[in-house]
Design an enzyme around this catalytic site. Sequence first.
Site, short mmCIF file in Angstrom:
data_model
loop_
_atom_site.label_atom_id
_atom_site.label_comp_id
_atom_site.label_asym_id
_atom_site.label_seq_id
_atom_site.Cartn_x
_atom_site.Cartn_y
_atom_site.Cartn_z
N ASP A 236 -10.25 3.92 12.88
CA ASP A 236 -9.70 3.30 11.72
C ASP A 236 -10.55 1.65 12.12
O ASP A 236 -10.33 0.69 11.07
CB ASP A 236 -8.97 3.73 10.88
CG ASP A 236 -8.74 3.21 9.41
OD1 ASP A 236 -10.23 3.17 9.38
OD2 ASP A 236 -8.45 2.53 8.96
N GLY B 283 0.74 -1.09 0.31
CA GLY B 283 -0.23 0.00 -0.23
C GLY B 283 0.80 0.92 -0.12
O GLY B 283 1.83 1.16 0.14
#
Length: 346
Positions: free
Chosen positions: A140, A30
């Site tokens: 998150d 990522g």
Amino acid sequence: MSSSISEPKPEPLLVPPHPRYEKVRDINRGSFGFVQLAKRRDTGKQVAIKFIARGDKISKSVEREIHNHRGLHHPHIIKFEEVFLTENFIGISMEYASGGDLFDYTVKRGGLKEDEARWFFQQLICAVDYMHTKGVANRDMKLENSLLTGHAKPLLKICDFGYSKSDQNDSVPKSKVGTYLYVAPEVISDRNYNGKNADIWSCGVILYSMLVGQYPFERPEDKAKGVTEHQKLQNVMKRILAVDYKFPKQVKISEACHDIMTKILVRDPNKRLTLQGIQAHPFYTKGLPKNFFAVNEQLKNAGLPPSLQTMQSIDAILQEAKVVPGSDDADLDEMYDEALADCEDE
């Protein structure tokens, strides 16, 4: 004729061979860096190692992620192992969960039956209760950050503390972080918000998504031809602020399930069901082992393992990670050039 040469894939455990870890395979990649599955050379134990490039990427958020994760030791939170340096990367070694994540698990089944969704939700709330008691808000919470073990009846483990905030070490949450499909209304509308209340909202979104197999504030028309990502984002945000969701007719849920959802997905965070309220609700308590709450209380009161890597060691590694090897000479050259220029000006 032109040719392009792709960047070689970094292999921090192979070149040179790492003394403690042996690479098994790549897991994912990522913007943050990449994750590899490895095993310890001494025990054969498998771990997941997140690699972040040394230098500018070692930010305050990376420091928070490591500090906050290290302070959490719970069976439903991915275990922090250690941080270490390679020539070009900092490695964050942690427990490996072989069952994938809850997003893929839910999508493959087109949504989960209420009893199975409750089982995962019970574990999730148990971990969040522990985490909040330790002063950490995740900020998150989502299906993708809920990993599963490889058991026939998987255990859930929260991972990724990249957006986390600590009561003791960090400022009041202000930044609008998280994944927009899961964010609470106050994250969108308020300058300052309580990260723990926002976590509870996100847990409600996770429960809904498990039951339905889709997000509560997303609609089919958001994916229509011609709808831009910005328009989709605006549409979702408006629905979140209006708490505009409903259960599809084909999804059968109990009254208790419907009731807890309506009490979690509440715009005003002060009127939202608390963790204590969730854990006392009939939907949550159904089928729980008798000692479930007693064990979690013991975990909340327990100290960290004495063998855990010390904060002093971690902070020293973080400081060293901010320096890219070989950059010192370049810095000296630049300083030398500046000194010469100063002499010439005199």
